[in-house]
Design an enzyme around this catalytic site. Structure first.
Site, PDB file in Angstrom:
ATOM      1  N   ASP A 187      37.718  34.770 -43.083  1.00  0.00           N
ATOM      2  CA  ASP A 187      39.036  34.868 -43.118  1.00  0.00           C
ATOM      3  C   ASP A 187      39.457  34.359 -41.469  1.00  0.00           C
ATOM      4  O   ASP A 187      38.558  35.431 -40.579  1.00  0.00           O
ATOM      5  CB  ASP A 187      38.637  36.333 -43.021  1.00  0.00           C
ATOM      6  N   ASP A 202      41.373  38.431 -39.443  1.00  0.00           N
ATOM      7  CA  ASP A 202      40.574  38.931 -39.272  1.00  0.00           C
ATOM      8  C   ASP A 202      39.357  38.696 -38.123  1.00  0.00           C
ATOM      9  O   ASP A 202      39.157  39.781 -37.032  1.00  0.00           O
ATOM     10  CB  ASP A 202      39.126  39.468 -40.633  1.00  0.00           C
ATOM     11  N   ARG A 254      48.629  36.501 -48.898  1.00  0.00           N
ATOM     12  CA  ARG A 254      47.925  36.304 -49.940  1.00  0.00           C
ATOM     13  C   ARG A 254      47.586  37.473 -50.975  1.00  0.00           C
ATOM     14  O   ARG A 254      46.316  38.046 -50.471  1.00  0.00           O
ATOM     15  CB  ARG A 254      46.758  35.090 -50.447  1.00  0.00           C
ATOM     16  N   THR A 298      45.804  37.734 -57.243  1.00  0.00           N
ATOM     17  CA  THR A 298      46.329  36.518 -57.620  1.00  0.00           C
ATOM     18  C   THR A 298      45.798  34.852 -57.243  1.00  0.00           C
ATOM     19  O   THR A 298      47.326  34.427 -57.618  1.00  0.00           O
ATOM     20  CB  THR A 298      47.543  36.763 -58.037  1.00  0.00           C
TER      21      THR A 298
END
Ligand code: PRP
Ligand code: URA
Length: 211
Positions: free
Chosen positions: A202, A205, A106, A110
């Protein structure tokens, strides 16, 4: 109203493991293990309607008719990176499964998916594609991945995600009403950075120890 394509798997085992997975105190090794365990439980539900075929089995006592899933029926398609954390566990259920890879990330500003890799095993009309990605946030990544799979000719596709946001579920039902979506949890909302709340942070991560 929730789309009929969505299945939230609320089995007690899934809820128990999800609470552990979400915790900020869960370290990488345990997080990885939990992602695999939950993926296994979701894959069990996502493949509930797979066709089976008869097979003759000889037990130590007599011969009977058993059933089997046709060989090479399943293709696993992790969305890189975080989907990789689900592959080994689901592949343990389907040892003959092919594995395709779709590389997307991603754009942080945006939130639009950026494609960088696409490789899937040869197509077959009967194959069932299980797209794996722990997070369904805006739905942009899953929708783009599935659009690419369809462009390649895939017809039977299911998405397996651990955590979904309402926006991602809506996006999937709008863009791909023919694709079943199996999740362990449907969370409240996205924050201003496109992260799922309460979510788990995340996923990539936490799986790979990056920040
Ligand atoms: C995460 C996640 C999904 C995507 C979900 O990947 O694994 O692919 O975000 O967000 P969306 O529904 O809004 O598209 P990310 O882009 O962080 O890449 P990574 O797995 O390589 O870390
Ligand atoms: N990707 C993640 O890894 N987590 C989120 O909450 C949203 C997108």
């Amino acid at each position: 109203m929730l789309p009929s394509t969505l299945t939230v798997v609320s089995h007690p085992l899934v809820q128990h493991k999800m609470a552990l997975l979400r915790s900020v105190d869960t370290p990488t090794r345990e997080f990885r293990q939990l992602v695999g365990e939950i993926a296994t439980l979701l894959a069990y539900e996502a493949t509930r309607t797979l066709e089976i075929e008869p097979v003759k089995v000889t037990t130590p006592l007599e011969t009977m008719e058993g059933h089997r899933i046709p060989r090479d029926r399943i293709v696993l398609v992790p969305i890189l990176r975080a989907g990789l954390g689900m592959v080994d566990a689901v592949a343990a259920l389907f040892p003959n499964a092919g594995v395709g890879h779709i590389g997307l990330y991603r754009n942080e500003a945006t939130l639009e998916p950026v494609s960088y890799y696409f490789k899937i095993p040869p197509l077959g009309a009967d194959k069932v594609y299980l797209v794996l990605d722990p997070m369904l946030a805006t739905g942009g990544s899953a929708s783009a991945a599935i659009a690419k799979l369809k462009e390649s000719g895939a017809k039977r596709i299911q998405l397996i995600s651990l955590v979904a946001a309402p926006a991602g579920v809506e996006r999937m039902s709008r863009d791909h009403p023919d694709v079943g979506v199996f999740v362990a949890a449907l969370d409240r909302q996205l924050n201003e950075h496109g992260y799922i709340l309460p979510g788990l942070g995340d996923a990539g991560d936490r799986l790979f120890g990056t920040t």
